[in-house]
Scaffold this motif. Structure first.
Motif, short mmCIF file in Angstrom:
data_model
loop_
_atom_site.label_atom_id
_atom_site.label_comp_id
_atom_site.label_asym_id
_atom_site.label_seq_id
_atom_site.Cartn_x
_atom_site.Cartn_y
_atom_site.Cartn_z
N THR A 1 2.47 4.69 -0.84
CA THR A 1 2.18 5.89 -1.62
C THR A 1 3.27 6.92 -1.36
O THR A 1 4.04 6.79 -0.41
N GLU B 1 -10.95 0.63 -4.25
CA GLU B 1 -11.12 -0.73 -4.77
C GLU B 1 -11.38 -1.69 -3.62
O GLU B 1 -10.75 -1.58 -2.56
N HIS B 2 -12.29 -2.63 -3.84
CA HIS B 2 -12.56 -3.65 -2.83
C HIS B 2 -11.33 -4.52 -2.62
O HIS B 2 -10.63 -4.88 -3.58
N ASP B 3 -11.05 -4.89 -1.38
CA ASP B 3 -9.92 -5.77 -1.08
C ASP B 3 -10.17 -7.15 -1.68
O ASP B 3 -11.21 -7.77 -1.46
N ASN C 1 -17.52 4.97 -0.51
CA ASN C 1 -17.30 5.47 0.84
C ASN C 1 -17.53 6.97 0.85
O ASN C 1 -18.03 7.53 -0.13
N SER D 1 -5.88 1.41 -4.98
CA SER D 1 -6.37 2.62 -4.33
C SER D 1 -7.38 2.26 -3.25
O SER D 1 -7.82 1.11 -3.14
N VAL D 2 -7.75 3.26 -2.45
CA VAL D 2 -8.74 3.05 -1.40
C VAL D 2 -10.14 2.91 -1.99
O VAL D 2 -11.09 2.64 -1.25
N ARG E 1 -15.42 0.61 -4.62
CA ARG E 1 -15.78 0.66 -3.19
C ARG E 1 -16.33 2.04 -2.87
O ARG E 1 -15.61 3.04 -2.89
N ARG F 1 -6.14 5.07 -9.23
CA ARG F 1 -4.85 4.84 -8.57
C ARG F 1 -3.94 6.05 -8.71
O ARG F 1 -3.15 6.34 -7.80
N HIS G 1 -5.10 8.45 -6.11
CA HIS G 1 -4.72 7.97 -4.78
C HIS G 1 -3.23 8.16 -4.53
O HIS G 1 -2.81 8.54 -3.43
N GLY H 1 0.80 -1.22 0.00
CA GLY H 1 0.00 0.00 0.00
C GLY H 1 0.83 1.26 0.00
O GLY H 1 0.35 2.32 0.43
N ARG I 1 -15.58 9.25 0.49
CA ARG I 1 -14.74 9.97 -0.47
C ARG I 1 -15.05 9.60 -1.91
O ARG I 1 -14.37 10.10 -2.83
#
Length: 540
Positions: free
Chosen positions: A88, A526-528, A322, A523-524, A320, A295, A298, A86, A324
């Motif tokens: 960045t 996307e689903h894990d 959320n 990126s945040v 995903r 991405r 992010h 993860g 944001r």
């Protein structure tokens, strides 16, 4: 003898405590063998003391638990790098900051952040009298978490590839007024490498007592002032106030600076900025373009507040939602009515399919502190001058334009779009750039809106580095490899991934492979474990 690079070497101590006249007399009256014996004993004593102090600093660093990473690997030049899932750019910068400041805290060395002139690097100030302690604790830190250092002032980069735990890496330290510490970091795929252009710079400040009020004097200019009162109180400040590339999330851990440095930067953008992504192509390569755009946001624009996806097709299952990320269904042509998008900030970045950020950017790269936009100038030729958007822009403003606008991420203001409607400008026909056989010129909406904003005083066209590539371009693989190695362009734009020429010639697959390597970190948004990148060799 003790290491000659050490600040407490025998030669250094001998010159410090023995006056020059006495040294001159000793050189002529004391036998050489006696002098060597005395200096040798002094050197051994200092070496044992230095080793003892180093072990003490190392114990402090280990007790603090500093320098954690998943594993280590080696870069192409043989230097040690640390692997982080993860990873960045913003995370790497904060890891470096926390490493150095926590090590200084463990050694009880006072410090404060300084608003340096270079936004890429954070700057920490310590006092000149603590230079010996700083060297020991940082060397111990780099023994636990391998890093590298160079002297910035005076400039000396010959220690760039020597690990900071080695004595010879500190050979320029005695004369250095500013040093730079760097840690190489990479993601598990080892496609993203960070640290070379970042790091922490440490300035050694001196105390000046010439005036009634004692002052601290910096070794070089900074963004605010070089001399501050010695009794200036410390205040907490977000990293985004010191570096335009940082996330402006108020929940993140702040740093400490002096009250005199808590001054807004000249280029600081204080208003919120959103991002709008257009989703049009429900195909494997279309999903990869959307994934890469998310991405790139992010990775390179952590300061963006909310991402709005305007979907003209069914959104991918791996998105995903959320606080944001918002997804709004729309009809084709909806980009001309973006001012009506619910909860959209007054200033936003528009990313059409294939538009990407290629390296870290600041809000100032796309907006002025006063709220104006800074679109990129593009090519200008005969066909561009006769484009329909040029006539539409002239009709709306009564002014001719003299240049086009580059593709890629676009800065917008909602009030400019609203004023365009009030001025009677109508939506122009827009072709699908991913289906055109050649790379298009200025996008009609960009041309009209940016020209209108420029005439109205809301836009200031600039000229940062960018590139646009068509997937059917012969030899595109070489160009993509060059982009992957350099990573030096601020924004990218890919066209024609849906054309028959690109798919038949392998250009579409080459671009998708490039996107997987250029943006390897999920990126945040996307689903894990869901929505893994599509195999570029899968037909679309």
């Amino acid at each position: 003898m003790s290491q000659p690079t050490s600040m407490s070497s025998a030669a250094h101590v001998y010159r410090r405590f023995v006056p020059q006249p006495v040294r001159s007399v000793a050189a002529t009256t004391v036998p050489a063998g006696v002098r060597r014996k005395v200096k040798g004993g002094l050197a051994r004593t200092l070496s044992r003391r230095e080793a003892r102090l180093h072990r003490k600093a190392l114990r402090r660093v280990r007790r603090a638990g500093l320098g954690q990473s998943e594993r280590r690997t080696k870069a192409s030049d043989g230097r040690v790098a640390h692997v982080h899932t993860g990873l960045t750019v913003d995370l790497a910068r904060r890891l470096d900051h926390d490493l150095v400041t926590q090590a200084l805290d463990a050694a009880e060395v006072p410090w404060f952040a300084v608003p340096g002139l270079d936004d890429r690097r954070l700057c920490i100030a310590v006092m000149q009298k603590d230079k010996g302690t700083v060297r020991r604790v940082l060397r111990a830190l780099m023994e636990e978490h391998t890093g590298y250092l160079v002297s910035v002032s005076p400039a000396a980069g010959d220690t760039r590839e020597t690990p900071g735990s080695h004595i010879k890496a500190w050979k320029n330290y005695g004369k250095a007024r500013v040093i730079r510490l760097t840690w190489l970091r990479t993601d598990p795929t080892e496609n993203l490498w960070l640290g070379e252009d970042q790091g922490i710079e440490i300035e050694f400040w001196a105390t000046n007592t010439d005036l009634p009020q004692e002052r601290l004097i910096g070794p070089r200019p900074n963004r605010v002032q070089r001399a501050v009162p010695a009794e200036a109180p410390g205040v907490e400040i977000g990293l985004d106030r010191l570096c335009g590339y940082c996330d402006n999330d108020g929940d993140l851990e702040p740093t400490v600076t002096l009250e005199n440095f808590d001054v807004p930067r000249l280029e600081e953008v204080t208003f919120p900025v959103d991002a709008v992504l257009l989703w049009q192509h429900a195909t494997p390569w279309g999903e990869e373009l959307l994934r890469a755009s998310l991405r790139s946001l992010h990775q390179y624009t952590p300061w963006v507040d909310v991402v709005h996806i305007v979907a003209q097709a069914e959104p991918p299952a791996w998105l995903r939602g959320n606080e944001r990320l918002s997804v709004v269904r729309a009809r084709p042509g909806a980009e001309w009515q973006l001012a009506q998008l619910p909860d959209l900030a007054d200033h936003f970045l528009l990313l059409r399919p294939g538009a990407l950020f290629g390296r870290p950017v600041r809000p100032f790269d796309y907006f002025t502190p006063g709220g104006g936009t800074r679109p990129r100038r593009g090519a200008w030729n005969a066909s561009e001058s006769f484009a329909e958007w040029v006539r539409a822009g002239y009709s709306a403003t009564g002014r001719l334009t003299g240049h086009g606008y580059a593709p890629g991420p676009q800065p917008y203001r909602t009030d400019v779009l609203s004023r365009l409607v009030e001025a009677g400008a109508s939506a122009l026909p827009v072709e699908d750039d991913q289906m055109l056989p050649t790379a298009p010129g200025t996008h009609p909406m960009d041309g009209v809106a940016h020209h209108f904003g420029y005439v109205a005083g809301f836009a200031d066209p600039s000229g940062e580095a960018w590139t646009a590539l068509h997937a059917a371009l012969p030899g595109i693989g070489i160009r993509l490899e060059r982009l992957l190695v350099r990573r030096d362009l601020q924004q990218l734009q890919f066209h024609g991934l849906g054309t028959d020429q690109a798919r038949a010639g392998g250009g579409t697959q080459a671009v998708v492979r490039f996107l997987h390597k250029y943006f390897p970190v999920p990126s945040v948004f996307e689903h894990d474990g869901a929505g893994a990148p599509t195999d570029p060799d899968t037909p679309s």
